[in-house]
Design a protein around this motif. Sequence first.
Motif, PDB file in Angstrom:
ATOM      1  N   LEU B  65       0.813  -1.220   0.000  1.00  0.00           N
ATOM      2  CA  LEU B  65       0.000   0.000   0.000  1.00  0.00           C
ATOM      3  C   LEU B  65       0.847   1.272   0.000  1.00  0.00           C
ATOM      4  O   LEU B  65       1.927   1.315   0.585  1.00  0.00           O
ATOM      5  CB  LEU B  65      -0.933   0.025   1.212  1.00  0.00           C
ATOM      6  N   HIS B  66       0.302   2.299  -0.627  1.00  0.00           N
ATOM      7  CA  HIS B  66       0.926   3.615  -0.617  1.00  0.00           C
ATOM      8  C   HIS B  66       0.930   4.156   0.813  1.00  0.00           C
ATOM      9  O   HIS B  66       0.036   3.857   1.599  1.00  0.00           O
ATOM     10  CB  HIS B  66       0.130   4.551  -1.528  1.00  0.00           C
ATOM     11  N   ARG B  67       1.953   4.953   1.094  1.00  0.00           N
ATOM     12  CA  ARG B  67       2.109   5.543   2.424  1.00  0.00           C
ATOM     13  C   ARG B  67       0.796   6.082   2.994  1.00  0.00           C
ATOM     14  O   ARG B  67       0.456   5.867   4.149  1.00  0.00           O
ATOM     15  CB  ARG B  67       3.144   6.666   2.285  1.00  0.00           C
ATOM     16  N   GLN B  68       0.035   6.777   2.157  1.00  0.00           N
ATOM     17  CA  GLN B  68      -1.207   7.392   2.624  1.00  0.00           C
ATOM     18  C   GLN B  68      -2.293   6.387   2.968  1.00  0.00           C
ATOM     19  O   GLN B  68      -3.233   6.712   3.684  1.00  0.00           O
ATOM     20  CB  GLN B  68      -1.758   8.308   1.529  1.00  0.00           C
ATOM     21  N   ASN B  69      -2.174   5.187   2.441  1.00  0.00           N
ATOM     22  CA  ASN B  69      -3.256   4.220   2.615  1.00  0.00           C
ATOM     23  C   ASN B  69      -2.930   3.083   3.567  1.00  0.00           C
ATOM     24  O   ASN B  69      -3.677   2.120   3.644  1.00  0.00           O
ATOM     25  CB  ASN B  69      -3.661   3.644   1.255  1.00  0.00           C
ATOM     26  N   LYS B  70      -1.814   3.229   4.289  1.00  0.00           N
ATOM     27  CA  LYS B  70      -1.393   2.113   5.142  1.00  0.00           C
ATOM     28  C   LYS B  70      -2.451   1.733   6.171  1.00  0.00           C
ATOM     29  O   LYS B  70      -2.585   0.571   6.522  1.00  0.00           O
ATOM     30  CB  LYS B  70      -0.087   2.479   5.859  1.00  0.00           C
ATOM     31  N   ASN B  71      -3.167   2.722   6.669  1.00  0.00           N
ATOM     32  CA  ASN B  71      -4.172   2.420   7.685  1.00  0.00           C
ATOM     33  C   ASN B  71      -5.561   2.191   7.112  1.00  0.00           C
ATOM     34  O   ASN B  71      -6.491   1.899   7.852  1.00  0.00           O
ATOM     35  CB  ASN B  71      -4.247   3.559   8.703  1.00  0.00           C
ATOM     36  N   LEU B  72      -5.688   2.364   5.816  1.00  0.00           N
ATOM     37  CA  LEU B  72      -7.028   2.300   5.223  1.00  0.00           C
ATOM     38  C   LEU B  72      -7.791   1.028   5.559  1.00  0.00           C
ATOM     39  O   LEU B  72      -8.942   1.091   6.006  1.00  0.00           O
ATOM     40  CB  LEU B  72      -6.957   2.520   3.708  1.00  0.00           C
ATOM     41  N   PRO B  73      -7.191  -0.155   5.403  1.00  0.00           N
ATOM     42  CA  PRO B  73      -7.973  -1.369   5.665  1.00  0.00           C
ATOM     43  C   PRO B  73      -8.526  -1.401   7.087  1.00  0.00           C
ATOM     44  O   PRO B  73      -9.704  -1.702   7.292  1.00  0.00           O
ATOM     45  CB  PRO B  73      -6.944  -2.491   5.459  1.00  0.00           C
ATOM     46  N   LEU B  74      -7.688  -1.052   8.047  1.00  0.00           N
ATOM     47  CA  LEU B  74      -8.128  -1.083   9.435  1.00  0.00           C
ATOM     48  C   LEU B  74      -9.209  -0.034   9.697  1.00  0.00           C
ATOM     49  O   LEU B  74     -10.238  -0.298  10.325  1.00  0.00           O
ATOM     50  CB  LEU B  74      -6.917  -0.846  10.340  1.00  0.00           C
ATOM     51  N   LEU B  75      -8.982   1.178   9.193  1.00  0.00           N
ATOM     52  CA  LEU B  75      -9.942   2.259   9.431  1.00  0.00           C
ATOM     53  C   LEU B  75     -11.317   1.940   8.857  1.00  0.00           C
ATOM     54  O   LEU B  75     -12.334   2.121   9.520  1.00  0.00           O
ATOM     55  CB  LEU B  75      -9.421   3.568   8.832  1.00  0.00           C
ATOM     56  N   VAL B  76     -11.351   1.469   7.615  1.00  0.00           N
ATOM     57  CA  VAL B  76     -12.669   1.212   7.029  1.00  0.00           C
ATOM     58  C   VAL B  76     -13.322   0.016   7.710  1.00  0.00           C
ATOM     59  O   VAL B  76     -14.535  -0.027   7.870  1.00  0.00           O
ATOM     60  CB  VAL B  76     -12.615   0.982   5.498  1.00  0.00           C
ATOM     61  N   PHE B  77     -12.505  -0.935   8.153  1.00  0.00           N
ATOM     62  CA  PHE B  77     -13.068  -2.078   8.866  1.00  0.00           C
ATOM     63  C   PHE B  77     -13.785  -1.606  10.129  1.00  0.00           C
ATOM     64  O   PHE B  77     -14.858  -2.084  10.485  1.00  0.00           O
ATOM     65  CB  PHE B  77     -11.971  -3.086   9.211  1.00  0.00           C
ATOM     66  N   LEU B  78     -13.172  -0.631  10.821  1.00  0.00           N
ATOM     67  CA  LEU B  78     -13.752  -0.125  12.063  1.00  0.00           C
ATOM     68  C   LEU B  78     -15.099   0.564  11.848  1.00  0.00           C
ATOM     69  O   LEU B  78     -15.867   0.747  12.784  1.00  0.00           O
ATOM     70  CB  LEU B  78     -12.796   0.878  12.721  1.00  0.00           C
ATOM     71  N   SER B  79     -15.391   0.951  10.636  1.00  0.00           N
ATOM     72  CA  SER B  79     -16.656   1.646  10.384  1.00  0.00           C
ATOM     73  C   SER B  79     -17.843   0.723  10.620  1.00  0.00           C
ATOM     74  O   SER B  79     -18.941   1.172  10.890  1.00  0.00           O
ATOM     75  CB  SER B  79     -16.707   2.150   8.950  1.00  0.00           C
ATOM     76  N   GLU B  80     -17.618  -0.588  10.521  1.00  0.00           N
ATOM     77  CA  GLU B  80     -18.678  -1.589  10.683  1.00  0.00           C
ATOM     78  C   GLU B  80     -19.878  -1.309   9.779  1.00  0.00           C
ATOM     79  O   GLU B  80     -21.005  -1.676  10.095  1.00  0.00           O
ATOM     80  CB  GLU B  80     -19.142  -1.667  12.147  1.00  0.00           C
TER      81      GLU B  80
END
Lengths: 435, 257
Positions: B65-80
């Motif tokens: 993943l690109h630097r900006q998107n490293k947390n994307l999977p976790l963050l969107v997962f938390l949205s439930e």
Amino acid sequence: MEQTLQEKLKILADAAKYDVSCSSSGNNRQNTNGGLGNALSCGVCHSFTDDGRCVSLLKILMTNHCIYDCAYCINRRSNDRPRATFTVQEVVDLTINFYRRNYIEGLFLSSGVIKNPDFTMERLMLVTQNLRLKERFNGYIHLKAIPGASPELIRQAGLYADRLSVNIEIPTEPELKRLAPEKSFGTVLQPMNQIKEGIQLYKEERRKFRKTPAFTPAGQSTQLIVGATPDSDRQILQLASGFYHEQQLKRIYYSGYLPVNEYDKRLPALQSPPLVRENRLYQSDWLMRFYHFRADEILTPEQPFLDLDIDPKLAYALRNLHLFPVDINRADYEMILRVPGIGVQSAKMIVDARRFRKLNSYHLKKIGVVLKRAQYFITCNELPVYRGNWDPGQLKNHLIAECHTKRKKPGDTQLSLFPLIPALSAPAKQLHFKS
Amino acid sequence: MAFLLYDGTFEGFLTVVFECYAQKLAPVDLCKETAFQKNLFIKKLSIHTDEQKAGRVWRSLQAKLHRQNKNLPLLVFLSESTGIEMKLYRFIRRVFDSGRSIETDFGDQDVLELKKIERQVLRETMRILQFVRFQQSRDGLFFAPVEPEFDVLPFTINHFRERFADQLWLIYDIKRDYGIFYDLKETREVVLSEKTFSQTDGKVSANLLEETEETYQTLWKAYFDHINIPERENEKLQLQHMPRRYWKFLPEKSPIK
Ligand code: SF4
């Protein structure tokens, strides 16, 4: 009778609220050796007043006594108002205790002029010195540089403050002379130039010595009052553009004139503050700062005032219909930015996304383009130019009628750009989450 | 073709991704075991969470993943948000399977929606930084209740640790019943068995507050009321930036005692 701290706070917050700037942005200040606080370059709003403005800093005056008599100012000496003066320690305590509770990002301290400019400036400087050295406070500090104060005091203040500002208030010199006979452009520009040079010097020195103490790292800003004088929007934007380019100011604030001194016949009688005009000026300011517009593209000599019915970007497009339609799949970023209905974020996403596939109107809609507006100015794949044979005047009326139904109240001076958030750090343990 | 069930944790989800590759599964849907509607006609398969497998997927994702998107999977997962698992699953497959980065392919529904969801979750994170209000207690602890829409408190730890390095603090998620405590050296997760604060608005019992606490709350409220310019009233704008659900935690918005 001795005033309580709360009484003073009420008076001196009231007196400071007409300075509209409240931003805490522009500097990343690290907390040093376990002291208190830091600053984020994006700025953080901690609350919003009932008028919808961001509360980021504790914005107060040191005192609202003043030896001057500027016509537009509520604190002028000829007004009969409750007056108060903080001690240095009181301001320090309020700042620290509000900060520790996460109410604020820091302090914005300004002042009426007591005794003389130097006496006043010294007290402001002492507050910052105490906060930084005694309290080891690393939060944000915005200080007003008092016109006429000695360069040495301003230099010292610049070593502790993140941002300094000198308010020009009135956009043209003759009008300033008329409304504030004790002031002149010279007394305002002198500290402004000094701060600019201080910042430049610091930047050069830092290249040689990494440990050079920072000087006003978040730069300087100023404020202009709008509607207290007959000055045109074009004059205001030309001045603003000069400030951004020559003086390298970070921000300019526009404050719609509130008739605070109705008895003064030098000022216009207004029913309500010119909020729509103020909003149009902010929009124009954004066009200059984020959309790469020049001041003379926004207003021409033939048209010195901003159109209150439509935003300045749409006005530009209507005046320059020959530059449109823009092909979404080919035009360069700069031109896409100029399309009404496309913001900075959408423009960036378009340029990124079209490398993968040809975009159509469905994609644009999903990305967040306001097609109702943009459709008259673009072509994209299947979407033909929708402009028909309308002339600019008809198109304008049509667009006004269309957006009239859901017109937003003016006054939002917050611009949210993508990415909205600074690098928010991930939790220490990456894979630790509750279900 | 299968209906995959997992335990609802992020590790569980990553394990599912691992198994899909390992066992060549093509899921039609992915959902939490607890949320599964019994349906006799669907073939279902439960995937057991395996930290090692999850870790492998996470590390390869980080590398891709690109630097900006490293947390994307976790963050969107938390949205439930409903259906987030399949969207994220398809996105991750494309990230792994595609020769070049697909992270800015906003013409793709999944990419665009995930970016939007990420923005929502980040906004909620930002709101913690904005609207946390500490109350100082007698023993010197600065306590703040929160109730974020998503479980994002852990993303704010570094900010608060850096900023309030010289004070003891505890930020407590009332809804999820856990908090982060900082003891001047490090932070750790805590669960309070005995609660000395209100379960609804997080106010600490008055007898436990530091003497000047109420004074500063009153001063802050006085300040807040006096910087308002009545001629410019605009409640819509206020609510847009500061939704009402935060108000109960804000001293400036509480009724005067
Ligand atoms: S010097 Fe400043 S505070 Fe004093 S009257 Fe003029 S504007 Fe007001």
